[in-house]
Scaffold this motif. Structure first.
Motif: not given
Length: 413
Positions: A66-67, A78-80, A174-176, A72-73
């Motif tokens: 699932d694209r 990147r957030t982490a 926020a983008a995710g 999201v992942l």
């Protein structure tokens, strides 16, 4: 354009703002840690090397999974990693090698996020809205990366280096979250490739790209243009900035030139669809690449600030217009079940020459002079435009994807 595209566009805008902060801020932070040009250059290499290493794999996975979930992942990763880097910076524990590791991991995640983003966009808009949708996405990318992200990075490095990682971490998060607002599933075939080796999917994509006359020609030309432009702009600053340069700009004037380029790129992204409607897709694409190539000669023939700034605007206009049309064309020509893989194979061919071109430009300039690099790069660009003109000559007066598109333009001619 519907709800799903709105969430996708908003997510793209935030993630590219984060990209702009990180792209400009990480090298600035590296300069505060070391004065070694080689070590500082490793930061840029860490950001771009993942494209050469993981692009094909990211494309194959985008066609299996699932694209939206991949994006999201990737944003979560990147957030982490950036939140951790920001915490280390706040505690005074961040060194150059940890900075490189953070940039590298963020770069790997970017490959997967961007590859899936280009593959998912055609699933959110009708086919006849692709060019308009890509234009809006491209303008958001340019605004985030150059207009807002770059100056924001400069402020953060001076004010609080930890925020250089904390701000992008928040933006990626926020983008995710915005992507979760997209309804439905974005996986084409639930059982696709489950029992096949990944290398088989990658091989299928490479064969498809090479056998498709138009896609192959576009990829080769893009590779030549990127190699030549990388060589050109790797030494262009020496031609433009300083008392001993041909144009004699101050460093601030060079930054203003880049702002002019970005302004032109936003305009070109928004007007690309209208230009294609008036002149035709193929004519607009080839014409944009031809004009962009010829404009490279302007600072050489007329080395003056009065010609440099309008030239930079025109570089941005025609370069962005061509980019939007190329992306839209790929999305129309490549079958949906192959889009992630072939797209990533195309981008690998197109981008592979950039690090080589930058290094080559420096070497040639050392032995033959700056002028030889600038004129030689223009020549390579014109050869590339000639190749794609020959491939598209029978389609100049009609849409690139008009019937009988695949039967006429595929084959190993």
């Amino acid at each position: 354009m519907g709800r799903s595209f709105g969430f996708l566009w908003s997510s793209t805008a935030l993630s590219n703002l984060a990209d702009g902060v990180l792209k400009v801020g990480a090298p600035l932070l590296a300069v505060s840690m070391t004065r070694s040009p080689t070590l500082v250059s490793l930061v840029g290499a860490a950001a771009t090397a993942p494209w050469l290493l993981f692009a094909l794999h990211a494309g194959a996975i985008a066609d299996r999974a699932d694209r939206r979930r991949i994006m999201v992942l990737a944003n979560a990763a990147r957030t982490a990693i950036l939140a951790l880097a920001g915490l280390l910076a706040l505690l005074g524990l961040l060194d150059l090698w940890l900075l490189l590791a953070a940039v590298l991991v963020a770069g790997v995640a970017e490959v997967f996020a961007d590859t899936s983003a280009q593959a998912i966009l055609p699933m959110t808009v009708p086919d006849d809205h692709l060019t308009r949708a890509n234009g809006r996405v491209s303008s958001a990318q340019m605004i985030g990366n150059d207009f807002v992200g770059a100056p924001l990075a400069g402020l953060l490095v001076v004010a609080l280096p930890a925020a250089l990682f904390g701000a992008p971490a928040i933006l990626y998060g926020a983008a995710g979250l915005l992507l979760l607002g997209m309804r439905g599933t974005y996986r084409l075939n639930p059982d696709a490739g489950e029992r096949r080796p990944l290398r088989r999917d990658i091989g299928e994509a490479l064969r498809y790209l090479w056998s498709h006359r138009v896609l192959r020609s576009l990829a080769v030309t893009a590779g030549m243009l990127n190699l030549a432009n990388a060589a050109y702009f790797a030494v262009f600053v020496l031609w433009v900035v300083g008392d001993g340069s041909q144009i004699g700009l101050e460093p601030g004037g060079y930054g203003l030139m880049m702002t002019a380029f970005a302004a032109g790129a936003v305009l070109g992204s928004l007007l690309s669809g209208r230009a294609a409607g008036i002149f035709g897709e193929a004519r607009t694409l080839v014409g944009s690449w031809l004009i962009s190539s010829l404009l490279l000669l302007v600072p050489v023939v007329v080395p003056s600030p009065w010609t440099l700034y309008p030239t930079a605007v025109l570089w941005g206009v025609v370069g962005a217009a061509a980019n939007v049309l190329v992306i839209s064309t790929r999305q129309r020509l490549i079958p949906a079940e192959l889009l992630g893989r072939v797209n990533s194979a195309y981008r690998l061919v197109g981008m592979a020459g950039m690090p080589l071109g930058a290094a080559l430009g420096g070497v040639v300039a050392e032995f033959a002079g700056l002028g030889a690099v600038l004129v030689g790069a223009t020549g390579v660009c014109l050869v590339g435009v000639g190749l794609v003109w020959r491939a598209l000559s029978d389609r100049i007066s009609r849409p690139l994807t008009s019937a009988p598109a695949l039967s006429d333009i595929s084959g190993s001619r």
